[in-house]
Design an enzyme around this catalytic site. Structure first.
Site, short mmCIF file in Angstrom:
data_model
loop_
_atom_site.label_atom_id
_atom_site.label_comp_id
_atom_site.label_asym_id
_atom_site.label_seq_id
_atom_site.Cartn_x
_atom_site.Cartn_y
_atom_site.Cartn_z
NE ARG A 1 -2.90 -7.32 -4.53
CZ ARG A 1 -3.70 -7.42 -3.50
NH1 ARG A 1 -3.22 -7.78 -2.34
NH2 ARG A 1 -4.99 -7.18 -3.60
CG HIS B 1 -1.95 -1.03 1.29
ND1 HIS B 1 -2.21 -1.78 2.42
CD2 HIS B 1 -2.81 -1.47 0.34
CE1 HIS B 1 -3.20 -2.62 2.17
NE2 HIS B 1 -3.58 -2.47 0.92
CE LYS C 1 -12.33 -6.48 2.00
NZ LYS C 1 -11.12 -6.77 1.27
CB SER D 1 -4.54 -6.43 4.44
OG SER D 1 -4.14 -5.17 3.99
P1 ADP Z 1 -9.83 -3.55 -0.84
O1 ADP Z 1 -10.62 -4.00 0.33
O2 ADP Z 1 -10.44 -2.43 -1.62
O3 ADP Z 1 -9.27 -4.65 -1.71
P2 ADP Z 1 -7.17 -3.30 0.21
O4 ADP Z 1 -6.86 -2.57 1.46
O5 ADP Z 1 -6.98 -4.76 0.23
O6 ADP Z 1 -8.60 -2.84 -0.17
O7 ADP Z 1 -6.31 -2.70 -0.98
C1 ADP Z 1 -6.42 -1.36 -1.36
C2 ADP Z 1 -5.77 -1.17 -2.70
O8 ADP Z 1 -4.38 -1.45 -2.63
C3 ADP Z 1 -6.31 -2.07 -3.82
O9 ADP Z 1 -6.31 -1.33 -5.03
C4 ADP Z 1 -5.29 -3.18 -3.89
O10 ADP Z 1 -5.24 -3.76 -5.18
C5 ADP Z 1 -4.03 -2.41 -3.60
N1 ADP Z 1 -2.99 -3.29 -3.06
C6 ADP Z 1 -3.06 -4.10 -1.99
N2 ADP Z 1 -1.90 -4.77 -1.79
C7 ADP Z 1 -1.08 -4.38 -2.81
C8 ADP Z 1 0.27 -4.72 -3.18
N3 ADP Z 1 0.96 -5.63 -2.51
N4 ADP Z 1 0.78 -4.12 -4.28
C9 ADP Z 1 0.05 -3.22 -4.97
N5 ADP Z 1 -1.21 -2.86 -4.67
C10 ADP Z 1 -1.77 -3.42 -3.59
#
Ligand code: ADP
Length: 164
Positions: free
Chosen positions: A92, A17, A41, A130
């Site tokens: 990803r 992030h 979630k 996460s």
């Molecule tokens: P959501 O619940 O919307 O998926 P996340 O907190 O999991 O939210 O992720 C927020 C954003 O960050 C999303 O666009 C996700 O694709 C991106 N993201 C999460 N992990 C990575 C990573 N390792 N590399 C690049 N982008 C990431």
């Protein structure tokens, strides 16, 4: 002033992030991090914790042109309320792509002027999510290097009691 929103659950904020945030900050004048509430979630970390983790991380990484705003409801409404011209999403794997394409297409229909900008993950973080951090951390696995150093100790302490 070109503003983008970067929405997510950030449960917790990871180095993946942070990588996207730093790169988005270079492309836009301001990044508004949209902290999702009331998603399908239920987040493990509270809204306050998730917000604090981002603040601590941004401060340590010297990210300045950002804001954190909690939101629920339609992303396009949130983006428009914040005068954003774009939504930032990280990509990803192919699995992310199909889901994101669908959302981007729907958002385009709802708000034709709003662009979705996809930033490819730094390959070092392509496996990182996460949920992976929560899973590994809750079993006492080493999450060093997966979450920003500034918040690592606190995240470890919060996750550990789940399984012990
Ligand atoms: P959501 O619940 O919307 O998926 P996340 O907190 O999991 O939210 O992720 C927020 C954003 O960050 C999303 O666009 C996700 O694709 C991106 N993201 C999460 N992990 C990575 C990573 N390792 N590399 C690049 N982008 C990431």
């Amino acid at each position: 002033m070109r503003i983008c929103v970067y929405p997510g659950t950030f449960d917790p904020f990871t180095v993946g992030h942070l990588d996207i945030l730093i790169r988005a900050e270079k492309l836009f004048d301001k990044v508004i991090i949209g902290l999702l509430q009331n998603t399908a979630k239920t987040p493990f970390f509270t809204e306050e914790e998730r917000k604090r983790f981002i603040c601590q991380t941004a401060e340590a990484a010297n990210v300045k042109n950002y804001d954190i705003v909690a939101f629920s409801g339609l992303l396009v409404d949130f983006a428009q309320q914040n005068n954003a011209v774009a939504v930032i999403r990280g990509l990803r794997a192919v699995t992310d792509f199909e889901y994101e394409l669908q959302i981007a297409a729907m958002n385009k229909k709802l708000a034709p002027k709003l662009e979705t900008v996809f930033l490819m993950t730094n390959t070092r973080y392509s496996y990182l999510s996460s949920s992976m951090v929560r899973e590994v951390g809750s079993f006492g696995g080493d999450i060093t290097g997966l979450v920003p150093e500034a918040i690592c100790q606190e995240v470890v302490l919060r996750l550990k009691p789940i399984r012990s």
